[in-house]
Design an enzyme around this catalytic site. Structure first.
Site, PDB file in Angstrom:
ATOM      1  N   GLY A  43     -48.849 -24.763 -13.086  1.00  6.17           N
ATOM      2  CA  GLY A  43     -47.962 -24.154 -13.704  1.00  6.17           C
ATOM      3  C   GLY A  43     -48.504 -23.258 -15.032  1.00  6.17           C
ATOM      4  O   GLY A  43     -49.311 -24.261 -15.614  1.00  6.17           O
ATOM      5  N   GLN A  48     -47.694 -20.528 -23.771  1.00  6.82           N
ATOM      6  CA  GLN A  48     -48.901 -21.240 -23.683  1.00  6.82           C
ATOM      7  C   GLN A  48     -50.104 -20.671 -23.713  1.00  6.82           C
ATOM      8  O   GLN A  48     -50.320 -21.141 -23.995  1.00  6.82           O
ATOM      9  CB  GLN A  48     -48.658 -22.067 -21.652  1.00  6.82           C
ATOM     10  N   CYS A  92     -48.711 -31.880 -18.842  1.00 10.78           N
ATOM     11  CA  CYS A  92     -48.967 -29.647 -19.623  1.00 10.78           C
ATOM     12  C   CYS A  92     -49.820 -30.128 -20.111  1.00 10.78           C
ATOM     13  O   CYS A  92     -50.828 -29.869 -21.164  1.00 10.78           O
ATOM     14  CB  CYS A  92     -46.954 -29.609 -20.532  1.00 10.78           C
ATOM     15  N   HIS A 134     -39.668 -27.095 -14.871  1.00 13.64           N
ATOM     16  CA  HIS A 134     -40.469 -27.440 -16.023  1.00 13.64           C
ATOM     17  C   HIS A 134     -40.997 -26.022 -17.122  1.00 13.64           C
ATOM     18  O   HIS A 134     -40.824 -26.141 -18.142  1.00 13.64           O
ATOM     19  CB  HIS A 134     -42.185 -27.940 -15.750  1.00 13.64           C
TER      20      HIS A 134
END
Length: 194
Positions: A43, A48, A92, A134
């Site tokens: 993901g 990001q 992450c 998330h």
């Protein structure tokens, strides 16, 4: 386009809903998929990659050949959390080599738009639900480390300090702009598409 790392300010920026999907945005989304795959992710949220838009991509198989598992969610909203909670390890792409136990709903109902502009409401469970929660957290400026208990946070604190040192070093070398310039750039991007 590149994945930004903690503690980059854009990771704490609350993303804005997208008003229009055009060829440029579709290209960005395809680049996000490519980045996600090249970093072995399942993901990736827009902030990001230093974009202020409310969208994320996911493929829980982490397999670019599994096109049926590729999903881009534009303006996602979690309508409902159900089925109780479960605690599992998360990581992450913006926090490399940092992992922790995070409690999340087992099932969710997510509403969003697809790349074709179709509104979808999808009931998710298991890994799909975890990844969507998330990524939606990312879009609200929340990182998985914010959901750790005190003991879990203490375990990762040295790794976070290392990431902060790297970030500050890159900023001092002029590789990362100051906060004022980052905020101005995000504002310009928001004006263009939100």
């Amino acid at each position: 386009m590149r994945i930004i790392k903690y503690p980059h300010p854009t990771l704490r920026h609350r993303s804005k809903p997208v008003r229009r999907v055009d060829a440029e945005l579709k290209k960005m989304i395809h680049q996000m998929f490519d980045l996600m795959y090249s970093n072995d992710g399942i993901g990736l949220a827009a902030n990001q990659v230093d974009l202020p838009y409310r969208l994320f991509v996911m493929n829980v198989k982490c397999d670019p050949a599994a096109k049926e598992e590729e999903h881009a969610f534009i303006n996602p909203v979690i309508l409902e959390q159900k089925g109780g909670t479960e605690e599992k390890e998360e990581g992450c792409l913006s926090l490399p080599d940092v992992h922790g136990q995070v409690k999340r709903a087992k099932k969710i109902v997510l509403n969003a738009y697809t790349l074709t502009g179709e509104e979808v409401t999808w009931e998710m469970e298991g890994m799909y639900a975890r990844v969507a929660q998330h990524e939606c957290d990312h879009l609200d400026g929340i990182l998985f480390i914010d959901r750790l208990g005190p003991a879990g946070f203490l375990q990762i604190k040295p790794a976070l300090e290392d990431l902060e040192t790297i970030f500050n070093s890159e900023r001092q070398r002029g590789l990362i702009p100051d906060d004022r310039r980052i905020v101005a750039r995000l504002g310009e991007l928001e004006t263009a598409r939100t």
